[in-house]
Design an enzyme around this catalytic site. Structure first.
Site, PDB file in Angstrom:
ATOM      1  N   HIS A  32      90.057 -12.549  81.674  1.00 56.48           N
ATOM      2  CA  HIS A  32      88.668 -12.996  81.537  1.00 56.48           C
ATOM      3  C   HIS A  32      88.573 -14.441  82.009  1.00 56.48           C
ATOM      4  O   HIS A  32      88.831 -15.351  81.238  1.00 56.48           O
ATOM      5  CB  HIS A  32      88.227 -12.930  80.078  1.00 56.48           C
ATOM      6  CG  HIS A  32      88.331 -11.571  79.452  1.00 56.48           C
ATOM      7  ND1 HIS A  32      87.223 -10.803  79.163  1.00 56.48           N
ATOM      8  CD2 HIS A  32      89.393 -10.849  79.040  1.00 56.48           C
ATOM      9  CE1 HIS A  32      87.607  -9.664  78.595  1.00 56.48           C
ATOM     10  NE2 HIS A  32      88.929  -9.667  78.509  1.00 56.48           N
ATOM     11  N   HIS A  72      90.890 -13.266  74.155  1.00 54.98           N
ATOM     12  CA  HIS A  72      90.807 -12.849  75.569  1.00 54.98           C
ATOM     13  C   HIS A  72      90.883 -14.050  76.503  1.00 54.98           C
ATOM     14  O   HIS A  72      91.092 -13.873  77.695  1.00 54.98           O
ATOM     15  CB  HIS A  72      89.521 -12.046  75.814  1.00 54.98           C
ATOM     16  CG  HIS A  72      88.265 -12.773  75.435  1.00 54.98           C
ATOM     17  ND1 HIS A  72      87.871 -12.928  74.129  1.00 54.98           N
ATOM     18  CD2 HIS A  72      87.327 -13.393  76.184  1.00 54.98           C
ATOM     19  CE1 HIS A  72      86.731 -13.609  74.094  1.00 54.98           C
ATOM     20  NE2 HIS A  72      86.385 -13.904  75.320  1.00 54.98           N
ATOM     21  N   LEU A 135      88.489  -9.451  67.940  1.00 47.90           N
ATOM     22  CA  LEU A 135      87.567 -10.551  67.660  1.00 47.90           C
ATOM     23  C   LEU A 135      87.306 -10.662  66.159  1.00 47.90           C
ATOM     24  O   LEU A 135      87.232  -9.670  65.447  1.00 47.90           O
ATOM     25  CB  LEU A 135      86.273 -10.362  68.457  1.00 47.90           C
ATOM     26  CG  LEU A 135      86.512 -10.428  69.980  1.00 47.90           C
ATOM     27  CD1 LEU A 135      85.256  -9.990  70.736  1.00 47.90           C
ATOM     28  CD2 LEU A 135      86.931 -11.827  70.402  1.00 47.90           C
ATOM     29  N   ASP A 174      80.870 -15.770  70.805  1.00 50.26           N
ATOM     30  CA  ASP A 174      79.806 -14.941  70.232  1.00 50.26           C
ATOM     31  C   ASP A 174      80.381 -13.726  69.514  1.00 50.26           C
ATOM     32  O   ASP A 174      79.888 -13.305  68.471  1.00 50.26           O
ATOM     33  CB  ASP A 174      78.863 -14.468  71.347  1.00 50.26           C
ATOM     34  CG  ASP A 174      78.217 -15.626  72.087  1.00 50.26           C
ATOM     35  OD1 ASP A 174      77.500 -16.409  71.454  1.00 50.26           O
ATOM     36  OD2 ASP A 174      78.464 -15.746  73.305  1.00 50.26           O
ATOM     37  N   ASN A 204      78.113 -19.425  74.412  1.00 50.63           N
ATOM     38  CA  ASN A 204      77.681 -19.288  75.814  1.00 50.63           C
ATOM     39  C   ASN A 204      76.670 -18.150  75.960  1.00 50.63           C
ATOM     40  O   ASN A 204      76.174 -17.897  77.041  1.00 50.63           O
ATOM     41  CB  ASN A 204      78.883 -19.099  76.747  1.00 50.63           C
ATOM     42  CG  ASN A 204      79.722 -17.891  76.367  1.00 50.63           C
ATOM     43  OD1 ASN A 204      79.237 -16.945  75.740  1.00 50.63           O
ATOM     44  ND2 ASN A 204      80.989 -17.913  76.738  1.00 50.63           N
ATOM     45  N   HIS A 279      83.387 -12.049  82.953  1.00 53.62           N
ATOM     46  CA  HIS A 279      84.296 -11.339  82.070  1.00 53.62           C
ATOM     47  C   HIS A 279      85.117 -10.324  82.810  1.00 53.62           C
ATOM     48  O   HIS A 279      84.634  -9.687  83.727  1.00 53.62           O
ATOM     49  CB  HIS A 279      83.469 -10.525  81.073  1.00 53.62           C
ATOM     50  CG  HIS A 279      83.527 -11.100  79.733  1.00 53.62           C
ATOM     51  ND1 HIS A 279      84.681 -11.247  79.054  1.00 53.62           N
ATOM     52  CD2 HIS A 279      82.551 -11.584  78.954  1.00 53.62           C
ATOM     53  CE1 HIS A 279      84.419 -11.785  77.897  1.00 53.62           C
ATOM     54  NE2 HIS A 279      83.124 -12.005  77.815  1.00 53.62           N
ATOM     55  N   SER A 402      91.609  -3.635  37.711  1.00 51.74           N
ATOM     56  CA  SER A 402      92.058  -2.280  38.037  1.00 51.74           C
ATOM     57  C   SER A 402      93.409  -2.260  38.733  1.00 51.74           C
ATOM     58  O   SER A 402      94.214  -1.368  38.515  1.00 51.74           O
ATOM     59  CB  SER A 402      91.045  -1.595  38.962  1.00 51.74           C
ATOM     60  OG  SER A 402      89.825  -1.416  38.298  1.00 51.74           O
ATOM     61  N   GLU A 431      87.413  -7.091  51.673  1.00 52.16           N
ATOM     62  CA  GLU A 431      88.781  -6.631  51.879  1.00 52.16           C
ATOM     63  C   GLU A 431      89.373  -7.104  53.210  1.00 52.16           C
ATOM     64  O   GLU A 431      90.522  -7.526  53.267  1.00 52.16           O
ATOM     65  CB  GLU A 431      88.857  -5.098  51.799  1.00 52.16           C
ATOM     66  CG  GLU A 431      88.544  -4.517  50.418  1.00 52.16           C
ATOM     67  CD  GLU A 431      87.048  -4.445  50.111  1.00 52.16           C
ATOM     68  OE1 GLU A 431      86.220  -4.677  51.037  1.00 52.16           O
ATOM     69  OE2 GLU A 431      86.690  -4.153  48.956  1.00 52.16           O
ATOM     70  N   HIS A 492      86.246   7.851  46.584  1.00 50.58           N
ATOM     71  CA  HIS A 492      87.290   6.937  46.131  1.00 50.58           C
ATOM     72  C   HIS A 492      88.690   7.539  46.213  1.00 50.58           C
ATOM     73  O   HIS A 492      89.660   6.863  45.915  1.00 50.58           O
ATOM     74  CB  HIS A 492      87.015   6.510  44.680  1.00 50.58           C
ATOM     75  CG  HIS A 492      85.950   5.453  44.584  1.00 50.58           C
ATOM     76  ND1 HIS A 492      84.715   5.602  45.172  1.00 50.58           N
ATOM     77  CD2 HIS A 492      85.946   4.235  43.983  1.00 50.58           C
ATOM     78  CE1 HIS A 492      83.984   4.517  44.927  1.00 50.58           C
ATOM     79  NE2 HIS A 492      84.713   3.676  44.211  1.00 50.58           N
ATOM     80  N   ARG A 539      96.755   5.098  39.267  1.00 44.13           N
ATOM     81  CA  ARG A 539      95.860   4.679  38.193  1.00 44.13           C
ATOM     82  C   ARG A 539      96.306   5.292  36.872  1.00 44.13           C
ATOM     83  O   ARG A 539      96.215   4.684  35.819  1.00 44.13           O
ATOM     84  CB  ARG A 539      94.446   5.151  38.505  1.00 44.13           C
ATOM     85  CG  ARG A 539      93.503   5.036  37.326  1.00 44.13           C
ATOM     86  CD  ARG A 539      92.102   5.495  37.711  1.00 44.13           C
ATOM     87  NE  ARG A 539      91.193   5.322  36.584  1.00 44.13           N
ATOM     88  CZ  ARG A 539      90.769   6.304  35.803  1.00 44.13           C
ATOM     89  NH1 ARG A 539      91.168   7.544  36.032  1.00 44.13           N
ATOM     90  NH2 ARG A 539      89.958   6.068  34.812  1.00 44.13           N
TER      91      ARG A 539
HETATM   92  C1  LIG Z   1      87.100  -6.309  67.619  1.00 44.57           C
HETATM   93  C2  LIG Z   1      86.972  -6.356  69.101  1.00 44.57           C
HETATM   94  N1  LIG Z   1      86.036  -5.614  69.703  1.00 44.57           N
HETATM   95  C3  LIG Z   1      85.923  -5.616  71.053  1.00 44.57           C
HETATM   96  C4  LIG Z   1      86.756  -6.375  71.830  1.00 44.57           C
HETATM   97  C5  LIG Z   1      86.681  -6.321  73.346  1.00 44.57           C
HETATM   98  N2  LIG Z   1      86.173  -7.631  73.857  1.00 44.57           N
HETATM   99  C6  LIG Z   1      86.978  -8.535  74.421  1.00 44.57           C
HETATM  100  S1  LIG Z   1      86.155  -9.920  74.898  1.00 44.57           S
HETATM  101  C7  LIG Z   1      84.691  -9.290  74.378  1.00 44.57           C
HETATM  102  C8  LIG Z   1      83.438 -10.094  74.509  1.00 44.57           C
HETATM  103  C9  LIG Z   1      83.575 -11.371  73.795  1.00 44.57           C
HETATM  104  O1  LIG Z   1      82.433 -12.123  73.894  1.00 44.57           O
HETATM  105  P1  LIG Z   1      82.495 -13.612  73.361  1.00 44.57           P
HETATM  106  O2  LIG Z   1      83.197 -13.676  72.073  1.00 44.57           O
HETATM  107  O3  LIG Z   1      81.108 -14.157  73.429  1.00 44.57           O
HETATM  108  O4  LIG Z   1      83.416 -14.337  74.381  1.00 44.57           O
HETATM  109  P2  LIG Z   1      82.936 -14.790  75.838  1.00 44.57           P
HETATM  110  O5  LIG Z   1      82.288 -13.655  76.486  1.00 44.57           O
HETATM  111  O6  LIG Z   1      81.959 -15.844  75.633  1.00 44.57           O
HETATM  112  O7  LIG Z   1      84.197 -15.184  76.443  1.00 44.57           O
HETATM  113  C10 LIG Z   1      84.856  -8.014  73.849  1.00 44.57           C
HETATM  114  C11 LIG Z   1      83.757  -7.195  73.315  1.00 44.57           C
HETATM  115  C12 LIG Z   1      87.724  -7.128  71.144  1.00 44.57           C
HETATM  116  N3  LIG Z   1      88.609  -7.880  71.806  1.00 44.57           N
HETATM  117  N4  LIG Z   1      87.790  -7.126  69.801  1.00 44.57           N
HETATM  118 MG   LIG Z   2      80.126 -15.431  74.590  1.00 40.93          MG
END
Ligand SMILES: Cc1ncc(C[n+]2csc(CCOP(=O)(O)OP(=O)(O)O)c2C)c(N)n1
Ligand SMILES: [Mg+2]
Length: 695
Positions: A32, A72, A135, A174, A204, A279, A402, A431, A492, A539
């Site tokens: 990316h 990324h 993420l 984001d 961004n 990207h 619990s 969690e 549960h 339990r």
């Molecule tokens: C939990 C999760 N879902 C989906 C992805 C796939 N993914 C990688 S980068 C990205 C977009 C990220 O956007 P942002 O955080 O705004 O970073 P930017 O585009 O600004 O670099 C996605 C959806 C991931 N890495 N983790």
């Molecule tokens: Mg972004």
């Protein structure tokens, strides 16, 4: 506040970071590119002017932590680790005398064995503080690091000796701000008043599918203000004075975590600036050239580090980090003389060792037909161990009454905003954050546990998986382990959770059968240095076996053991069970014995440990010639075929459970000695129907 402007050399360094990322991604033909280019200036500034980090010793305990939650954008981290010449460290914590990331690794970005893989990987590349890529994971884990800094400071800092006061910075985009786990963790961080925590939100307004206005229009700053964070914003990521001002704001804040919202342009200066196209795809040869022209870079140069760049980093982050580290070592030296016991704790903890006598208070439980729930015996053992291991600490996601994980001895109070000296956390009903925070504590060398019901392990699965991927010894504790929980019903009652946890490579899943197996489980788990463990607890009360008539519980260490043999000869049939079903297997064995059928009962509290035993031991427990086998577990049958083979049977769950008293449920789902004995007889008939005849 002293704000310095950037020099030409600063600009040269920022352009070097950007072009290294561009070249690495182009060479890999994947990655990316837009993100590292957009946020390079603020990463540069943070490292060069604020981070207390000694590249010569990236595991110095009081270093500030830098977490790239936007995993990324890993090329950015590889460039920083390379340009600051961070040194490699091995798993024995020895500094190896070679850089963690060579230029060659960047050239081989995302290739097999390169130290610059697709996403930051803890334990693979020194200088990576935690694995990121999913993420939200990085920011959530950073909260655990900030908790650890404060807890360590509270316990070990003494008048005149500040050993722990590190700050934690996490850079996010984001995506991280959209993920639920970030919200959970942010809410917890605000409550705890973690003023040593700084998240930098690169706003961004672009993610993969497009501009964020297609789905994400909330006011993030207002949300964090509502959580109770200190929020500041920087209108332009390239305005280094503003970025620096924001970091000073963070340093001046003493009661709240800080969020810096930075408005940036993804793919700044590239042909795809501000576009989702920044990207996922490299810029292509023409895009690379155009961007280099924009940055004032020789357009044909690749992986160029101009003269003066390494030196500039060495004079900035390098020199500052070395001085801070040396001062810290000097402080520790004096501290060792005045507080030898505490100094020893710090050293043991840093090497993931245990204090002498850590297990001295683990109880032995007397035989008792009525017995005790394994959650209760585990709570007793946990307390006995935690009294002796000061850095064993944790909490529950609002279920401590619990899960029985509360530490109750003197001095084991709550850890809260006003008193960080306790040992119990209230993670709240969060969690995924609880497990992530535990990960952050574990990479900071504390020994964390957290707990919930087994069914809600699903909510935390992302973080449990990361604990295994990172090879860190987090203890995940889950009670209410089966339909045995009864009336709460199918929402549960876990069914597939055991199989799915066992599917995670490297994760040790323990389901002890009685109180003494619980004690042995803790004996196995505590010395682990690089494996996370899951404790799966009942339990309901389970009988405490009479070990004078059965094998000792120390067999837990081998993952599975012969608990009750079939008499002197070879067994006719083997019953394999875990947890609450071991007592059931013993009941079926008695019935079969009355008919002259010799059944062996194997208790298998941890199949992963059993799989690690030498073949001779495994064959001794499960003799290959005995093909009449029955596995019994109140859970999905998915993981059992490899132990019972084609001729075996599995008494397990094939549907969701039901809401009813336990007694009715065991009859409905076939978990009675009668039903198990029936299945065993069937297997014997099948085995006797020719397949096992001697030639
Ligand atoms: C939990 C999760 N879902 C989906 C992805 C796939 N993914 C990688 S980068 C990205 C977009 C990220 O956007 P942002 O955080 O705004 O970073 P930017 O585009 O600004 O670099 C996605 C959806 C991931 N890495 N983790
Ligand atoms: Mg972004």
């Amino acid at each position: 506040m002293a704000t310095t402007t950037t020099t030409e050399l600063d600009e040269l360094c920022i352009a070097t970071i950007r072009t290294l990322c561009i070249d690495a991604i182009q060479a890999a033909n994947s990655g990316h590119p837009g993100t590292p280019i957009g946020i390079a200036p603020l990463t540069y500034l943070l490292w060069q002017r604020f981070l207390r980090f000694d590249p010569a010793d990236p595991i110095w305990p009081n270093r500030d932590r830098y977490v790239l939650s936007s995993g990324h954008a890993s090329a950015l981290l590889w460039s920083m680790l390379h340009l600051t010449r961070v040194q490699a460290v091995d798993s024995d914590y020895e500094i190896l005398g070679r850089p963690a990331v060579l230029l060659e690794d960047l050239r081989r970005f995302r290739q097999l064995d390169s130290r610059a893989p697709g996403h930051p990987e803890y334990r693979w590349t020194s200088g990576v503080e935690t694995t990121t890529g999913p993420l939200g994971a990085g920011v959530a884990t950073s909260v655990g690091m900030a908790v650890a800094s404060r807890w360590l400071g509270t316990r070990y800092n003494r008048d005149g000796y500040t050993l722990f006061d590190f700050d934690v910075y996490a850079q996010a985009g984001d995506g991280c701000m959209m993920e639920g786990v970030a919200s959970e963790a942010a809410s917890f961080a605000a409550y705890q008043g973690l003023s040593n925590l700084c998240w930098i939100y690169d706003s961004n307004r672009v993610t993969i599918e497009g501009h964020t206005d297609i789905t994400f229009t909330e006011d993030v700053a207002a949300r964090f203000t509502a959580y109770g964070w200190n929020v500041t914003s920087v209108p332009d990521a390239n305005d280094v004075e503003e970025v620096e001002r924001a970091f000073h704001d963070f340093k001046a804040e003493h009661s709240r975590p800080t969020l810096i919202v930075v408005h940036s342009h993804i793919g700044y200066g590239t042909p795809v600036e501000d576009s989702p196209k920044a990207h996922g795809e490299p810029l292509g040869p023409e895009g690379v050239k155009a961007t280099k022209r924009f940055l004032g870079w020789p357009e044909d140069a690749e992986f160029l580090v101009p003269d003066g760049v390494y030196e500039h980093f060495a004079d900035g982050v390098g020199a500052r980090g070395r001085q801070a580290h040396e001062a810290w070592e000097a402080t520790l030296e004096e501290y060792r003389a005045s507080h030898p016991g505490l100094a020893e704790e710090i050293e043991q903890m840093q090497r993931r060792e245990l204090p002498d006598g850590w297990d001295a208070e683990i109880p032995t439980f007397p035989a008792d037909a009525k017995g005790v729930a394994t959650r209760d015996s585990s709570g007793q053992v946990l307390n006995a161990v935690a009294r002796r291991v000061p850095w064993l600490l944790g909490g529950a996601a609002d279920l401590a009454p619990s899960t029985k994980t509360r530490l109750t001895f003197d001095g084991a109070g709550d850890v809260g905003p006003d008193d960080g000296s306790g040992r119990n956390f209230h993670f709240g009903i969060r969690e995924h954050a609880a497990a992530s925070i535990a990960n952050g504590m574990a990479v900071s060398k504390l020994r964390p546990f957290w707990s919930s019901f087994l069914i809600f392990s699903d909510y935390a699965r992302g973080a449990i998986r990361l604990s295994a991927l990172m090879e860190i010894p987090v203890i995940h504790i889950f009670s209410h382990d089966s339909i045995g929980l009864g009336e709460d019903g199918p929402t549960h009652q876990p069914v597939e959770q055991l199989a799915s946890l066992r599917a995670i490579p490297g994760l040790l899943v323990f389901r002890p059968a009685d109180a003494n197996e619980v004690a042995e489980t803790w004996r196995c788990v505590m010395p682990l240095q690089h494996d996370p463990a899951v404790l799966v607890l009942s339990r309901q009360a389970l009988p405490t076996f009479d070990r004078s008539a059965l094998a000792p519980a120390s067999g837990v260490a081998r993952g599975a053991y012969v608990l009750a043999d079939a008499g002197s000869g070879a067994p006719d049939v083997i019953l394999i069970a875990t947890g609450s079903e071991v007592a059931l297997a013993l009941g079926a064995r008695d019935q079969l014995a009355a008919e002259g059928i010799m059944a062996r009962v194997v208790s298998m509290p941890c199949s992963e440990l059993f799989d690690r035993q030498p073949p001779a031991y495994r064959d001794e427990v499960l003799p290959p010639r005995v093909m009449a086998r029955v596995a019994i577990e109140q859970a999905s049958t998915l993981s059992w075929h490899r132990y019972v083979g084609d001729d075996g049977a599995i008494v397990g769950m094939h549907t969701f459970g039901a809401s009813a008293p336990l007694k009715e449920l065991v009859t409905k789902f076939g978990f009675t000695p009668d039903a198990v004995a029936d299945v065993a007889r069937e297997r014997l008939v099948a085995a006797g129907s020719g397949r096992e005849e001697a030639p």
